[in-house]
Enzyme design. Structure first.
Site, PDB file in Angstrom:
ATOM      1  CG  ASN A 157      -0.336   0.654   2.423  1.00  0.00           C
ATOM      2  OD1 ASN A 157      -0.381   1.873   2.585  1.00  0.00           O
ATOM      3  ND2 ASN A 157       0.259  -0.154   3.298  1.00  0.00           N
ATOM      4  CB  CYS A 203       7.111  10.070   8.609  1.00  0.00           C
ATOM      5  SG  CYS A 203       5.486   9.625   9.234  1.00  0.00           S
ATOM      6  N   GLY A 257      -0.500   7.084   1.601  1.00  0.00           N
ATOM      7  CA  GLY A 257      -0.006   8.455   1.728  1.00  0.00           C
ATOM      8  C   GLY A 257      -0.577   9.215   2.906  1.00  0.00           C
TER       9      GLY A 257
END
Length: 303
Positions: A69, A129, A72
């Site tokens: 996946n 991140c 976002g």
């Protein structure tokens, strides 16, 4: 006291089975399948400082025994979450809020707001991140960046225990776990998804709009269990184990490797009642083996 009761960072949970961030929405979405109050805790969809629309193009690709996946981090932002979503959550299960940022300053600002949301019981710091001020390298890619990010967030998070979610895309995850423990983390959760990609042979182009994505599902479980085992030997803080759990036996592997809590993620997509099946399966295992409480087998696989 139930066989599954566990005290996690000062909070009494009815069992040690929780959901993974990004796979369970805000919890209410699954209330048609089972009573969310039966879970040990609910880990909510990841939140950022400002609203994010997520990645363009294809976001999910199926792969043998798993999925890739690149959503976002689509989310409404922490202020909207605080003023609207959290107030409308009906279940009473403890809540873990997963926070994200593109800079340390963003992480800190999100943490400051999360610290004041009474309904949130724990904060999970996602250090997978990319750091936009450091060439896009993930905050959790090195001991130094993981430690500095954890320390900055912990400094402003005075009212909530801090769980740090570790990236598996590193050489030595145990060293990074130790670094965030030294920086003040109350717990670590692992593993996040593995960086991967899929190519469309018809178009001869990457299938995902973001080119790369995160691999999850049953295919990653043996690696995830190994990493939990290694981290358990390196730190004294409790571990939340996850990665490819599809039944109660998978969950038991993580517990025996050293996880205090187990988190169900991608498996929910093919079996929405999987968390309840895992809870019941672990309970039956303890009963059949005359084990009085789940805590008695945490880390039992270590020699």
């Amino acid at each position: 006291m139930s066989r599954l009761n566990i005290n996690f960072l000062g909070k009494e949970l009815k069992n040690n089975v929780i959901t993974s961030s990004g796979c369970f929405g805000f919890g209410e979405e699954y209330s048609n399948y089972f009573d969310v109050n039966e879970l040990g805790a609910v880990n909510l969809k990841g939140i950022t400082l400002n609203k994010k629309d997520g990645n363009k193009g294809t976001r999910i690709a199926e792969t043998p025994s798993g999925m890739i996946n690149c959503i976002g981090l689509e989310n409404p932002g922490i202020e909207y979450f605080k003023d609207n979503i959290i107030k409308n959550i009906k279940y009473s299960t403890p809540i873990i809020l997963n926070i994200n940022g593109a800079t340390i300053d963003e992480y800190v600002k999100v943490a400051e707001i999360a610290n004041e949301i009474e309904r949130v019981d724990f904060v999970e710091l996602n250090i997978s991140c990319p750091n936009v001020k450091n060439g896009g390298m993930a905050f959790g890619a090195s001991c130094e960046s993981a430690e500095s990010t954890t320390k900055a967030v912990k400094k402003v998070l005075s009212k909530k225990p801090l769980i740090v979610k570790l990236s598996p895309n590193v050489t030595d995850i145990a060293s990074i776990a130790k670094a965030v423990e030294d920086a003040g983390a109350d717990s670590v959760s692992l593993v996040n998804t593995f960086l991967s990609m899929k190519i469309d042979t018809k178009t001869r182009k990457p299938l995902l709009g973001n080119i790369f994505g995160g691999l999850s599902g049953a295919c990653i479980r043996p690696i995830a269990v190994r990493m939990v085992y290694q981290v358990y030997k390196a730190v004294k803080i409790p571990i939340v184990g996850m990665g490819g759990i599809t039944n109660y036996n998978d969950a038991l592997e993580f517990i025996l490797a050293g996880a205090s809590l187990v988190s169900i993620g991608a498996g929910i997509f093919s079996n929405p009642i999987l968390p309840i099946e895992v809870i019941n399966g672990i309970d039956n295992y303890l009963k059949e083996n005359n084990i009085s409480n789940i805590k008695d087998i945490i880390g039992a696989a270590h020699l």
